[in-house]
Design a protein around this motif. Structure first.
Motif, PDB file in Angstrom:
ATOM      1  N   ARG A  35      42.123  52.487  44.923  1.00 55.30           N
ATOM      2  CA  ARG A  35      42.442  52.285  46.331  1.00 55.30           C
ATOM      3  C   ARG A  35      43.449  51.153  46.460  1.00 55.30           C
ATOM      4  N   GLU A  36      44.124  51.108  47.609  1.00 54.63           N
ATOM      5  CA  GLU A  36      45.083  50.047  47.878  1.00 54.63           C
ATOM      6  C   GLU A  36      44.362  48.695  47.842  1.00 54.63           C
ATOM      7  N   ASN A  37      45.095  47.668  47.452  1.00 49.03           N
ATOM      8  CA  ASN A  37      44.529  46.322  47.453  1.00 49.03           C
ATOM      9  C   ASN A  37      44.203  45.918  48.881  1.00 49.03           C
ATOM     10  N   PHE A  38      43.187  45.063  49.012  1.00 50.70           N
ATOM     11  CA  PHE A  38      42.713  44.612  50.308  1.00 50.70           C
ATOM     12  C   PHE A  38      42.931  43.106  50.371  1.00 50.70           C
ATOM     13  N   GLU A  39      43.628  42.645  51.407  1.00 48.27           N
ATOM     14  CA  GLU A  39      43.936  41.222  51.519  1.00 48.27           C
ATOM     15  C   GLU A  39      42.634  40.420  51.526  1.00 48.27           C
ATOM     16  N   GLY A  40      42.548  39.442  50.658  1.00 48.37           N
ATOM     17  CA  GLY A  40      41.338  38.631  50.548  1.00 48.37           C
ATOM     18  C   GLY A  40      40.342  39.217  49.561  1.00 48.37           C
ATOM     19  N   GLY A  41      40.612  40.417  49.065  1.00 49.41           N
ATOM     20  CA  GLY A  41      39.726  41.054  48.083  1.00 49.41           C
ATOM     21  C   GLY A  41      38.501  41.685  48.719  1.00 49.41           C
ATOM     22  N   ARG A  42      37.792  42.400  47.925  1.00 48.46           N
ATOM     23  CA  ARG A  42      36.541  43.020  48.379  1.00 48.46           C
ATOM     24  C   ARG A  42      35.396  42.199  47.809  1.00 48.46           C
ATOM     25  N   ARG A  43      34.510  41.771  48.653  1.00 47.89           N
ATOM     26  CA  ARG A  43      33.462  40.845  48.239  1.00 47.89           C
ATOM     27  C   ARG A  43      32.145  41.527  47.900  1.00 47.89           C
ATOM     28  N   SER A  44      31.940  42.742  48.329  1.00 46.96           N
ATOM     29  CA  SER A  44      30.673  43.433  48.086  1.00 46.96           C
ATOM     30  C   SER A  44      30.853  44.518  47.048  1.00 46.96           C
ATOM     31  N   SER A  45      29.833  44.692  46.247  1.00 51.90           N
ATOM     32  CA  SER A  45      29.837  45.796  45.289  1.00 51.90           C
ATOM     33  C   SER A  45      28.450  46.414  45.281  1.00 51.90           C
TER      34      SER A  45
END
Length: 151
Positions: A35-45
């Motif tokens: 998926r496209e990068n998300f500003e600030g990153g993804r914090r949940s997994s």
């Protein structure tokens, strides 16, 4: 050996393990698996445990779409119309009911046509049978519309 400039720089950046932003874009980058990068990153997994057979199915489906398994799971779960196994079973049951109704109605229409052709007179139950045909046709259209939304 004399280099060609820009192409040599891109190869050197690739070989040095430079970040993607330092490399020249490639055709394969246009069709991302991730998926496209998300500003600030993804914090949940989320961790999902699957059987070997389910893992194989996930990998095959993801590969056929050109996705990674995590991307496939996220996009399937967040789709406007996420179809579950029970949704699919309900749809199949509805289609089987419609199929039986169409069989019954077509049998009635054939009987009316045969009697009308034999006697030359319109049969009493013609109006009721045609109303049933309209009802079944409406139901078929509804199911087809639901399928169109699902895809």
């Amino acid at each position: 050996m004399v280099g060609t400039g820009e192409a040599d720089e891109a190869q050197a950046a690739d070989a040095a393990g430079a970040p993607a932003s330092a490399r020249r874009p490639r055709a394969r980058d246009a069709a991302r698996r991730r998926r496209e990068n998300f500003e600030g990153g993804r914090r949940s997994s989320h961790r999902v445990t699957v059987s070997p057979a389910e893992e194989l199915q996930l990998r095959v489906r993801a590969d056929s779409l050109g996705y990674t398994v995590p991307r496939l799971l996220v996009e399937a779960a967040l789709a406007d119309y996420g179809e579950t196994v029970s949704d699919r079973r309900d749809l199949v049951a509805t289609l089987l009911q419609v199929s039986r109704l169409l069989g019954a109605v077509s049998n009635n229409v054939n009987q009316i046509a045969r009697a009308t052709n034999a006697t030359g007179e319109l049969q009493e139950d013609t109006a009721a049978t045609l109303a049933a045909v309209r009802k079944v046709a409406s139901r078929v259209e509804k199911v087809v519309d639901e399928l169109a939304v699902a895809r």
